[in-house]
Design an enzyme around this catalytic site. Structure first.
Site, short mmCIF file in Angstrom:
data_model
loop_
_atom_site.label_atom_id
_atom_site.label_comp_id
_atom_site.label_asym_id
_atom_site.label_seq_id
_atom_site.Cartn_x
_atom_site.Cartn_y
_atom_site.Cartn_z
N HIS A 51 54.50 80.15 80.39
CA HIS A 51 55.66 80.14 79.37
C HIS A 51 54.85 79.49 78.15
O HIS A 51 55.31 79.90 76.87
CB HIS A 51 56.66 79.25 79.75
CG HIS A 51 57.48 79.55 80.81
ND1 HIS A 51 57.42 78.90 82.20
CD2 HIS A 51 58.63 80.56 80.95
CE1 HIS A 51 58.31 79.63 82.93
NE2 HIS A 51 58.98 80.39 82.29
N SER A 201 54.24 80.84 88.28
CA SER A 201 55.69 81.25 88.37
C SER A 201 56.29 80.15 88.79
O SER A 201 55.87 79.13 89.43
CB SER A 201 55.61 82.32 89.72
OG SER A 201 57.19 82.21 90.00
#
Ligand code: PAF
Length: 298
Positions: A51, A201
């Site tokens: 991210h 993840s």
């Protein structure tokens, strides 16, 4: 104005948190009046290096960056992990402060779906929703497309950034933006991996220590298939079946391992060069997904 308060005084400007659409619009309208471009990174929180890579790219490409943190109930199936989805808001806001993000948009479910989930208009990207990942998660991509369309309408960014780890999601969003003539540039950013190859993840946190050691096998399996394709292997079905068998022998329970055309996820022919190998496989409680795009003319 709500801001996230960091205990560490080294960061002077805590990131601004906005929870409602009107306030968000007031902020973005002001930026637009000043001719500032806007980058947008939609997330469900529990941020990791993948991210933060999207955030960095947004900061390079736009004058202002908005990150949304919203765990979208519409994209979770009934038996999926919506209630248990990891929430780490303080850590997320600290990381976004450090990255000098301008606004974190953190709405409640009622702000996004004021009339309830069942009543709201939905977006279906017909050609891509029900294949590959969509055939294992009915309704998932409808939920993703709907919330991303709503968030894009709320933020009205110039660019929006998504990870290539969710390869099909990226295709769905690109197709939606094209079909609905949405004035935003969609940018895909390559998957960020741990040093041992495991794709970053939020769901990696579900792995036990033992499972975590085994998890990079998923990437090794993709690389193995890539090697065979590079050496001229074109019996796609045999390659898929063998790779799935290998993975399951190691302790995974594989939903699918598929070789598809990268542009539309349809079955490739021996003449197609741009392919992607996609996998979704269970390891204990974690459903891991990964992919490897390949260009056979390289
Ligand atoms: O990739 C995700 O985190 C989500 O699917 C997204 C794009 C934020 C939509 O909820």
């Amino acid at each position: 104005m709500e801001v996230f308060h960091l205990r560490n005084k080294a960061f002077p400007d805590p990131v601004q948190i906005i929870r409602n659409i009107l306030e968000l619009r007031a902020m973005t309208n002001e930026w637009r009046r000043e001719n500032l471009s806007i980058g947008f990174v939609p997330t469900m929180g529990n941020l990791h290096a993948g991210h933060l890579q999207l955030v960095e790219e947004s900061r390079v490409r736009a004058d202002r960056t908005v990150v949304s943190i919203f765990v979208n109930p519409m994209q979770f199936g009934e038996t999926e992990d919506f209630d248990g989805y990891p929430k780490t808001t303080d850590e997320d806001c600290a990381a976004l402060t450090e990255k000098e993000v301008d606004v974190v948009f953190m709405p409640e479910v009622e702000e996004i779906y004021p009339g309830g989930l069942q009543q709201t208009t939905r977006i279906e990207v017909t050609s891509l929703s029900d294949i590959v990942e969509g055939s294992f998660r009915p309704g998932h991509f409808q939920g993703v497309a709907t919330v991303v369309a709503k968030l894009l309408n709320m933020v009205q960014p110039d660019v929006a950034l998504f990870g290539e780890k969710d390869f099909q999601q990226l295709l769905v969003i690109r197709q939606m933006v094209q079909d609905l003539n949405m004035p935003v540039q969609i940018i895909g950013i390559p998957t960020v991996r741990e040093p041992d190859g495991l794709a970053m993840s939020s769901r990696n946190g579900y792995l036990t220590d033992e499972e975590r050691k085994l998890a990079p096998e998923i990437y090794r399996t993709l690389q193995n298939v890539q090697g065979q394709l590079n050496q001229g292997g074109r019996d796609f079905q045999i390659l898929e079946q063998q790779a799935e068998k290998d993975l399951n022998k190691k302790g995974f329970k594989t939903d699918y391992l598929m070789i598809r055309r990268a542009e539309d996820l349809l079955y490739p022919t021996a003449d197609d060069h741009k392919l992607v190998i996609l996998v979704a496989s269970w390891l204990g409680k974690a459903r891991l997904i990964d992919n490897l795009p390949i260009n056979l003319s390289d």
